[in-house]
Design a protein around this motif. Sequence first.
Motif, PDB file in Angstrom:
ATOM      1  N   LEU A  12      74.486  45.947  21.456  1.00 10.30           N
ATOM      2  CA  LEU A  12      75.062  45.582  20.163  1.00 10.30           C
ATOM      3  C   LEU A  12      76.236  46.482  19.808  1.00 10.30           C
ATOM      4  O   LEU A  12      77.303  45.996  19.407  1.00 10.30           O
ATOM      5  CB  LEU A  12      73.982  45.649  19.084  1.00 10.30           C
ATOM      6  CG  LEU A  12      74.332  45.114  17.715  1.00 10.30           C
ATOM      7  CD1 LEU A  12      74.649  43.629  17.790  1.00 10.30           C
ATOM      8  CD2 LEU A  12      73.184  45.347  16.753  1.00 10.30           C
ATOM      9  N   VAL A  13      76.078  47.773  19.991  1.00  9.46           N
ATOM     10  CA  VAL A  13      77.166  48.706  19.670  1.00  9.46           C
ATOM     11  C   VAL A  13      78.361  48.487  20.602  1.00  9.46           C
ATOM     12  O   VAL A  13      79.508  48.461  20.138  1.00  9.46           O
ATOM     13  CB  VAL A  13      76.656  50.164  19.739  1.00  9.46           C
ATOM     14  CG1 VAL A  13      77.802  51.155  19.688  1.00  9.46           C
ATOM     15  CG2 VAL A  13      75.686  50.432  18.603  1.00  9.46           C
ATOM     16  N   LEU A  14      78.101  48.306  21.901  1.00  8.38           N
ATOM     17  CA  LEU A  14      79.212  48.069  22.831  1.00  8.38           C
ATOM     18  C   LEU A  14      79.965  46.786  22.493  1.00  8.38           C
ATOM     19  O   LEU A  14      81.201  46.745  22.552  1.00  8.38           O
ATOM     20  CB  LEU A  14      78.704  48.003  24.264  1.00  8.38           C
ATOM     21  CG  LEU A  14      78.406  49.326  24.942  1.00  8.38           C
ATOM     22  CD1 LEU A  14      77.827  49.088  26.331  1.00  8.38           C
ATOM     23  CD2 LEU A  14      79.647  50.173  25.033  1.00  8.38           C
ATOM     24  N   GLY A  15      79.244  45.739  22.146  1.00  9.23           N
ATOM     25  CA  GLY A  15      79.889  44.484  21.780  1.00  9.23           C
ATOM     26  C   GLY A  15      80.742  44.618  20.533  1.00  9.23           C
ATOM     27  O   GLY A  15      81.876  44.123  20.485  1.00  9.23           O
ATOM     28  N   LEU A  16      80.221  45.307  19.537  1.00  2.62           N
ATOM     29  CA  LEU A  16      80.984  45.488  18.292  1.00  2.62           C
ATOM     30  C   LEU A  16      82.205  46.376  18.509  1.00  2.62           C
ATOM     31  O   LEU A  16      83.290  46.093  17.989  1.00  2.62           O
ATOM     32  CB  LEU A  16      80.083  46.064  17.206  1.00  2.62           C
ATOM     33  CG  LEU A  16      78.998  45.125  16.694  1.00  2.62           C
ATOM     34  CD1 LEU A  16      78.061  45.871  15.744  1.00  2.62           C
ATOM     35  CD2 LEU A  16      79.596  43.912  16.016  1.00  2.62           C
ATOM     36  N   VAL A  17      82.046  47.429  19.301  1.00  2.00           N
ATOM     37  CA  VAL A  17      83.181  48.324  19.583  1.00  2.00           C
ATOM     38  C   VAL A  17      84.253  47.590  20.390  1.00  2.00           C
ATOM     39  O   VAL A  17      85.454  47.747  20.119  1.00  2.00           O
ATOM     40  CB  VAL A  17      82.696  49.596  20.321  1.00  2.00           C
ATOM     41  CG1 VAL A  17      83.849  50.375  20.908  1.00  2.00           C
ATOM     42  CG2 VAL A  17      81.891  50.466  19.380  1.00  2.00           C
ATOM     43  N   LEU A  18      83.843  46.784  21.351  1.00  3.78           N
ATOM     44  CA  LEU A  18      84.811  46.027  22.153  1.00  3.78           C
ATOM     45  C   LEU A  18      85.600  45.039  21.298  1.00  3.78           C
ATOM     46  O   LEU A  18      86.826  44.946  21.418  1.00  3.78           O
ATOM     47  CB  LEU A  18      84.101  45.296  23.292  1.00  3.78           C
ATOM     48  CG  LEU A  18      84.974  44.553  24.294  1.00  3.78           C
ATOM     49  CD1 LEU A  18      85.941  45.505  24.974  1.00  3.78           C
ATOM     50  CD2 LEU A  18      84.097  43.856  25.324  1.00  3.78           C
ATOM     51  N   ARG A  19      84.911  44.326  20.416  1.00  4.73           N
ATOM     52  CA  ARG A  19      85.617  43.399  19.509  1.00  4.73           C
ATOM     53  C   ARG A  19      86.582  44.148  18.604  1.00  4.73           C
ATOM     54  O   ARG A  19      87.707  43.722  18.391  1.00  4.73           O
ATOM     55  CB  ARG A  19      84.613  42.637  18.637  1.00  4.73           C
ATOM     56  CG  ARG A  19      84.076  41.426  19.317  1.00  4.73           C
ATOM     57  CD  ARG A  19      83.584  40.405  18.333  1.00  4.73           C
ATOM     58  NE  ARG A  19      84.711  39.681  17.772  1.00  4.73           N
ATOM     59  CZ  ARG A  19      84.963  39.591  16.465  1.00  4.73           C
ATOM     60  NH1 ARG A  19      84.201  40.162  15.604  1.00  4.73           N
ATOM     61  NH2 ARG A  19      85.987  38.903  16.035  1.00  4.73           N
ATOM     62  N   TYR A  20      86.146  45.278  18.066  1.00  2.00           N
ATOM     63  CA  TYR A  20      87.002  46.078  17.186  1.00  2.00           C
ATOM     64  C   TYR A  20      88.241  46.558  17.938  1.00  2.00           C
ATOM     65  O   TYR A  20      89.360  46.473  17.424  1.00  2.00           O
ATOM     66  CB  TYR A  20      86.220  47.277  16.639  1.00  2.00           C
ATOM     67  CG  TYR A  20      87.066  48.253  15.871  1.00  2.00           C
ATOM     68  CD1 TYR A  20      87.455  47.981  14.565  1.00  2.00           C
ATOM     69  CD2 TYR A  20      87.495  49.431  16.442  1.00  2.00           C
ATOM     70  CE1 TYR A  20      88.236  48.865  13.854  1.00  2.00           C
ATOM     71  CE2 TYR A  20      88.279  50.320  15.749  1.00  2.00           C
ATOM     72  CZ  TYR A  20      88.650  50.035  14.459  1.00  2.00           C
ATOM     73  OH  TYR A  20      89.432  50.917  13.768  1.00  2.00           O
TER      74      TYR A  20
END
Length: 87
Positions: A12-20
């Motif tokens: 979840l954190v990796l996905g959110l950081v990648l989108r950001y």
Amino acid sequence: MGASLVLGIIALVLGLVLRYWINRRKFYRRSSTGAEGFSSYEKSVAIKFIERVGKWIAYALIIFGVLFLWSYSRQKKASQNTEIQKP
């Protein structure tokens, strides 16, 4: 702490950081008129393609993270129910 909890949080954190990160790069590439600036057509096509693939990967990571967290909560509820039912 279960493995699905750790994997869920990491995904979840990796996905959110990648989108950001992708959205931030896109924002800072824009000029004051709102047009994206590239030095060549080839670079424009390549970067847009890579960002599109990156966003799909980010969405998949977010979905997997949520599913892992959901499965962890289901496992925890099931283990609590079995502890309550034992005499």
